[in-house]
Design an enzyme around this catalytic site. Structure first.
Site, PDB file in Angstrom:
ATOM      1  N   SER A 226       0.842  -1.190   0.000  1.00 56.34           N
ATOM      2  CA  SER A 226       0.000   0.000   0.000  1.00 56.34           C
ATOM      3  C   SER A 226       0.884   1.249   0.000  1.00 56.34           C
ATOM      4  CB  SER A 226      -0.955  -0.047   1.196  1.00 56.34           C
ATOM      5  OG  SER A 226      -1.951   0.921   1.090  1.00 56.34           O
ATOM      6  N   GLU A 335      -9.520  -5.378  -4.114  1.00 61.42           N
ATOM      7  CA  GLU A 335      -8.860  -4.362  -3.304  1.00 61.42           C
ATOM      8  C   GLU A 335      -9.845  -3.462  -2.550  1.00 61.42           C
ATOM      9  OE1 GLU A 335      -5.706  -3.724  -2.665  1.00 61.42           O
ATOM     10  OE2 GLU A 335      -4.518  -4.692  -4.228  1.00 61.42           O
ATOM     11  N   HIS A 440      -8.045  -5.410   0.150  1.00 57.82           N
ATOM     12  CA  HIS A 440      -6.760  -4.751   0.364  1.00 57.82           C
ATOM     13  C   HIS A 440      -6.151  -5.194   1.696  1.00 57.82           C
ATOM     14  CE1 HIS A 440      -3.846  -1.532  -0.292  1.00 57.82           C
ATOM     15  NE2 HIS A 440      -4.043  -1.104   0.937  1.00 57.82           N
TER      16      HIS A 440
END
Length: 531
Positions: A226, A335, A440
């Site tokens: 990320s 995600e 995610h």
């Protein structure tokens, strides 16, 4: 086609860490088995003093090692300074403080500015031949606003069948402390990129000191998820990081950034709002830390156009100017389910209705107008999905990952590049009103021990997930040790090119190679819509 999703930089302060904090009650430790080689010492000497760590049966750990001076007082919003040496033996058993942040989860708020610490994980034994081990430096995620290196237990990665390695996890300044750009702070170093400078200082510390732990400073891989992946792209693009690492891994984090002029305009407005008109440096450095935490901007960004990061990382990538190192890049199949869950996933909270769908697309997908939203609704009709939340997740995810796929093609043109997608549709998740799929950060417990968890995760995973966990750790370790993605006894990941866009889909029922990523995520639609 390049889609610049600025909201990716700061969606919900502490989004990733908040969900991980909810999940750690079911995440667990599952470590490797030590091999019969000479025992590694529990005491090492680095350039600032001596350290005593922890030697366990399956790893060695040196926690809370300072790699730069505390960035407090006059050093707030300055490049990291050298660590003052300490006398005697420093205990390295406990993690250092996490950097100032507020995740919105009880117990995870911090106002500590003295936070530039790292942690070194090694196998419990050293190679008998005396050769240095390869090293991975981990940059945590959290929107550049939250997170800490110490929550990622690396014992499973340091001893694997494909070779032993050393893992270094770091803290870096976050939020306003790490990424505030303001005209009063533009002192020639890198206004807005203090957190990136911290990361680089940690990499320089590794170059100077990792040999003391049995590591090879010429075999360093930098990995991040990320915001950590976004940071790695910036490190690949900045000339001053040349030679500090020899391979890079980016998990669910694209190249992104904001121009200095725009960032400083926003920073100046924010500074005025906290009582420092003109972004006066002395005024800002005199603010209490809790003001900078509690009144932080909604998002912060990597900033380009300063001395540290002269050019836009996206432009550097397009021009073929990234550091030429092997690159391992990937994303998760679903995600954006994480952020949809934050709004609509709480079983006791609000529900998304069909009528909400167009407005949510407008709100969540930056840069789309009403006409484009109508086209998105036609491409992702609610009739194709069991719930409106699933339609929103699919459209939002596809927009993001198609941007990343475009960047992967650019990486493949200049570096040996290997591509994956994490696709466990039943990944461990918090209670939710809709199936979150491979959301995610869902891949993180397949790689690390999330150290607050306790001994539950391996038991909670089904046998197929346990096998996938073992396989993923082997692919990661093989890339760290060799710069290739070909563990012994597992299928070798081919180099990715636009002519042969093969990627590996990590699935519990059996990982599969495919060349249909663009089709699976409707990238032709998004390219046409946003060109």
């Amino acid at each position: 086609m390049i889609v610049r999703d600025r909201e990716w930089m700061g969606w919900g302060a502490g989004a990733v860490l908040s969900v991980v904090a909810l999940l750690v009650t079911v995440f667990a430790v599952h470590g490797p088995v030590a091999r019969a080689l000479p025992a590694a010492p529990g005491i090492v000497a680095v350039d600032s003093g001596s350290l005593r760590g922890v030697v366990a049966p399956d790893y060695r750990l040196f926690n809370g090692i300072p790699y730069a001076a505390p960035p407090v007082g006059a050093l707030r919003w300055q490049p990291p300074a050298p660590v003052p040496p300490w006398p005697g033996l420093r205990e390295a058993r406990d993690a250092g403080p996490k950097c100032a942040q507020d995740t919105g989860v009880g117990g995870l708020r911090s106002t500590d500015e003295d936070c530039l610490y790292l942690n070194v994980w090694t196998p419990p034994t050293l190679p008998a031949d005396g050769h240095g081990l390869p090293v991975m430096v981990w940059l945590h995620g959290g929107g550049l606003q939250t997170g800490t290196g110490s929550m990622y237990g690396a014992a499973p990665l340091v001893s694997q069948p494909d070779g032993d390695a050393i893992v270094v996890t770091i803290n870096y300044r976050l939020g306003t402390f790490g990424f505030l750009a303001a005209s009063g702070l533009d002192e020639g170093a890198g206004s807005g990129d203090y957190g990136l400078m911290d990361q680089q200082a940690a990499l320089r510390w590794v170059q100077r000191n990792i040999a003391a732990f049995g590591g090879d400073p010429k075999r360093v891989t930098v990995d991040g998820e990320s915001a950590g992946g976004i940071s790695i792209c910036a490190q690949l693009a900045t000339p001053s990081s040349a030679g500090l690492f020899q391979a890079a891994m980016m998990q669910s984090g694209p190249c992104a950034g904001q121009a200095l002029s725009a960032a400083e305009a926003e920073g100046d407005a924010w500074a005025a709002g906290v009582g420092c008109p003109g972004a006066d440096a002395a005024c800002l450095r005199g603010l209490p830390a809790d003001v900078l935490v509690d009144r932080a901007p909604e998002s912060v960004n990597v900033v380009y156009g300063n001395d540290f990061l002269p050019r836009d990382p996206v432009a550097v990538l397009k021009a073929g100017g990234m550091a030429h190192v092997p690159t391992f890049i990937g994303s998760n199949h679903d995600e954006m389910a994480l952020w949809v869950w934050m709004d609509y996933g709480n079983p006791l909270g609000a529900r998304m209705t069909a009528a909400d769908y167009p407005a949510q697309l407008t709100a969540k997908l930056s840069g789309v107008d009403r006409a484009q939203v109508d086209r998105i609704v036609a491409e992702y009709p609610l009739s194709d999905y069991a719930q409106p939340t699933l339609a929103l997740t699919r459209a939002w995810t596809d927009k993001f990952v198609c941007n990343l796929a475009d960047q992967v093609g650019d990486f493949g043109r200049q570096n040996p590049t290997y591509v994956y997608e994490f696709d466990d549709r039943s990944a461990l998740a918090p209670p939710s009103t809709f199936p979150m799929g491979a959301y995610h950060a869902a891949e993180l417990p397949f790689l690390f021990d999330l150290v607050q968890a306790g001994p539950l995760l391996h038991a909670v995973m089904n046998p197929a997930q346990q096998r996938l966990q073992d396989e993923m750790r082997r692919y990661w370790t093989r890339f760290i040790t060799a710069g290739t993605a070909d563990p012994q006894g597992l299928p070798a990941m081919p180099r990715y090119t636009t002519a042969a866009p093969s990627f590996l889909s990590f699935r519990p029922g059996g990982s599969q190679f495919s060349d249909t990523f663009a089709a699976d995520h409707r990238c032709a639609f998004w390219s046409d819509l946003l060109q």
